[in-house]
Design an enzyme around this catalytic site. Structure first.
Site, mmCIF file in Angstrom:
data_model
loop_
_atom_site.group_PDB
_atom_site.id
_atom_site.type_symbol
_atom_site.label_atom_id
_atom_site.label_comp_id
_atom_site.label_asym_id
_atom_site.label_seq_id
_atom_site.Cartn_x
_atom_site.Cartn_y
_atom_site.Cartn_z
ATOM 1 N N GLU A 64 0.962 -0.561 -5.164
ATOM 2 C CA GLU A 64 0.135 0.425 -5.423
ATOM 3 C C GLU A 64 0.828 1.910 -5.719
ATOM 4 O O GLU A 64 1.113 2.389 -4.441
ATOM 5 C CB GLU A 64 -0.885 0.388 -4.369
ATOM 6 C CG GLU A 64 -2.159 1.564 -4.415
ATOM 7 C CD GLU A 64 -2.437 2.355 -3.350
ATOM 8 O OE1 GLU A 64 -3.481 3.167 -3.607
ATOM 9 O OE2 GLU A 64 -1.860 2.424 -2.268
ATOM 10 N N ASP A 85 0.822 -1.299 -0.141
ATOM 11 C CA ASP A 85 0.019 0.190 0.053
ATOM 12 C C ASP A 85 1.009 1.205 -0.055
ATOM 13 O O ASP A 85 1.985 1.315 0.694
ATOM 14 C CB ASP A 85 -0.861 0.023 1.203
ATOM 15 C CG ASP A 85 -1.702 1.064 1.298
ATOM 16 O OD1 ASP A 85 -2.708 1.048 0.153
ATOM 17 O OD2 ASP A 85 -1.739 2.097 2.317
#
EC number: 2.4.1.18
Length: 649
Positions: free
Chosen positions: A369, A315
């Protein structure tokens, strides 16, 4: 009187590697471990707190008294405190009472705890990750499913809101209850993998799990570590891979968490320009500190080893790599080269990828990401890359949604938002994400991003999915999007499964199911999905008709599919170029009645036309309105024999 006895699990080499930032299995050393000393069973505790004056274990076994069970500091100045307490067993609640250099007593949960209490106190539990796995066949062969030239269709879900107890909608289901419902659903729908939004322990529900406090603990919201393992085990037994969201980018400032763990900036960077996140009001790991690197890389190894995860989706990589992320001029300091790249974070990510791929090979995947154009994210570290297996294709996602939001009348002015991805789609290994971030915070659900009346909205979304599934790269779809959830995602309640009683929603679900199975069954869609030889534009410039046509190619020369998208709401008779000696058949039509389309046939009207642009032959196709069709190439046997004879001559 101190009731702690000396004991250690650390060798000198362990300590050396820890301080060097190269110990990747710290979960076997730090934390609370069942042990035995002098024939007496108990628990060994160890924690890193180099700037503490004193560290003691407090818990329900000593009435939370910080004077009775004081740990011993190691002699080697590693900052490790450790000791053995006899008589303790599984389920004991505990924390560390850390006395800082200023004499303040901080009550901290164990950074390496395997389980946490689910309440405001959030004490750690003496626990275990022992589990008798039944996924041997999957683990031995999973490289076949996790390789880049295999179909990769990912269903992203939030465990707390995918489905809830129908009789008590405010109650979470246990991991095992979720398994009972999720496994057959994913299997029927044809997704190859699931991606769980963070399952690590977190205190604040509205963070969706991205504000982690217990990095080594499966959140007890849904059960025990073994319950989560059961869920993963059941998915694996049904040949479904499991990707976990992993958050090495930041952590919250909860009093019992990592922030100022021993009274100093231990896990976070001391300089707020590097150590505090202005958007999330959280704290950023100090990637230049070796012990922190060991903590984080060990954490990645932990979930891949102990929980049999098949991949980690990392993330907020953009925020890690850029010193100026969400910062104005003067709020960040350039690196030693004068640029905005966080060189320590980049080096950490390179070490992380190198370590996990060395340990697990290509049987696992790491996915970034990352929303900028940071170069070489998915290139090997030895070639100067960052070493990820894949990267989210955020540019494709934004351009695609922007295009499909447009009224069909205006799409000719935005035509090349669709074609632009082909300019860069082989720069990295991309996964195309239609994720949770696109259906929250007032952005509207996917179905309500589409223009027009109900029929047009559903037709547009069906065609968008055809485009996504036939575009090069891996796929990711957020839960609820497969049946056109109408409301934005709400983490406090279940998806609106009742919508499936309506034909338009059931038709959308059927379409996604069929696309998944088509993607998995047609090798032309996945064998070269990260190779430029797997894609060819046939028609990319027809602005007036808003028609696109492209080929997808497998490794065999005759393994070819054609995708044609008609993105205006009217039927077209459309001529398109094909190679000589080929015949074509329609194998998919998003306007089919079973998808609740208008049931306009996608017919090949003529295969006898002459040259068309650079192609020696052409065909005319009837294109349904706002639809995507897929055609399979059939090689003409007479033509093939003729070519063989010419070759022999």
């Amino acid at each position: 009187m101190n009731s702690v006895k000396t004991y250690t699990l650390f060798t000198d080499h362990d300590v050396y590697l820890f301080k060097e930032g190269r110990h990747y299995k710290l979960y076997g050393k730090f934390g609370a471990h069942s042990a035995e000393k002098d024939g007496v069973k108990g628990v060994y505790f160890s924690v890193w707190a180099p700037n503490a004056k004193k560290v003691s274990v407090i818990g329900n076994f000593n009435n939370w008294n910080h004077k009775d069970h004081i740990l011993f500091p190691r002699w080697d100045e590693s900052g490790i405190w450790e000791g053995f307490i006899e008589g303790l067993t599984w389920g004991t609640l505990y924390k560390y009472a850390v006395e800082t250099a200023r004499g303040e007593i901080l009550e901290k949960s164990d950074p390496y705890a395997l389980s946490w209490e689910q309440n405001l106190q959030a004490a750690s539990l003496v626990s275990t990750t022992w589990y008798e796995w039944n996924d041997k066949e999957w683990m031995e062969n999973r490289w076949k499913s996790n390789t880049l030239n295999a179909p990769l269709s990912v269903y992203e879900l939030h465990l707390g809101s995918w489905v809830r107890d129908g009789n008590a909608p405010d109650r979470y289901l246990n991991y095992r209850d979720i398994a009972e419902r999720l496994v057959p659903y994913i299997k029927e729908m044809g997704f190859t993998h699931v991606e769980f939004m963070p399952v690590m322990e977190y205190p604040y529900d509205p963070s969706w799990g991205y504000q982690i406090t217990g990095f080594y603990a499966a959140t007890s919201r849904f059960g025990s570590p073994q319950d989560l393992m059961f869920l993963i085990d059941e998915l694996h037994k049904n040949n479904i891979g499991v990707i976990l969201d992993w958050v090495p980018s930041h952590f919250p400032g909860d009093a019992n968490g990592l922030h100022r763990f021993d009274g100093s900036y231990l896990y976070e960077h001391e300089d707020p320009r590097k150590g505090f996140h202005p958007d999330w009001k959280s704290y950023i790991f100090n990637y230049g500190r070796n012990e922190v690197k060991s903590f984080l890389i060990s954490n990645a190894m932990f979930w891949l080893e102990r929980y049999h995860a098949d991949g980690l989706r990392v993330d907020a990589v953009t925020s890690m790599l850029h010193l100026d992320y969400s910062r104005n001029e003067g709020e960040w300091e350039p690196n030693i080269e004068g640029g905005n790249v966080n060189l320590e974070a980049k080096a950490f990510l390179q070490e992380f990828n190198t370590a996990v791929y060395k340990e697990f090979g290509n049987s696992i995947m790491t996915i970034a990401e990352e929303s900028s154009d940071f170069p070489m994210l998915t290139k090997p570290v030895h070639d100067g890359g960052v070493g990820f297996g894949m990267k989210w294709m955020m540019g494709w996602m934004h351009d695609t949604l922007d295009y499909f939001k447009e009224d069909p009348v205006n799409r000719k002015y935005h035509h090349h938002k669709i074609t632009f991805a082909s300019v860069y789609m082989y720069n990295e290994n991309y996964m195309m994400p239609l994720s949770h971030d696109e259906v929250v915070h007032g952005k509207a659900s996917l179905i309500y991003k589409m223009p027009g009346d109900e029929w047009q909205k559903f037709a547009n979304l069906r065609t968008l999915y055809v485009y996504m599934y036939t575009h090069p790269g891996a796929k990711l779809l957020f839960m609820g999007d497969e049946f056109a959830q109408t409301g934005e995602w709400n983490f406090t309640r279940s998806l609106d499964w009742h919508l499936l009683q309506y034909p338009v929603h059931k038709g959308m679900q059927t379409l996604v199911k069929d696309l998944n199975h088509l993607y998995r069954n047609e090798s032309a869609f996945y064998e070269n999905q990260f190779d430029k030889h797997g894609f060819e534009w046939v028609e990319a410039d027809d602005l007036e008709n808003s028609v696109y046509a492209y080929l997808r190619k497998g490794k065999r020369r005759d393994d070819v599919l054609m995708v044609v998208l008609n993105l205006i709401p009217q039927v077209l008779e459309y001529t398109i170029g094909v190679n000589a000696g080929t015949h074509w058949e329609v194998i998919f039509n998003s306007d089919d009645q079973k998808y609740n389309g208008s049931d306009a046939n996608a017919d090949i009207l003529n295969e006898k036309h002459g040259e068309w642009r650079r192609y020696p032959q052409s065909i005319t196709i009837k294109l349904p309105p706002l639809a995507g069709i897929i055609l399979r190439q059939k090689k003409d046997k007479k033509y093939k024999l003729q070519r063989i004879k010419q070759h022999k001559k």
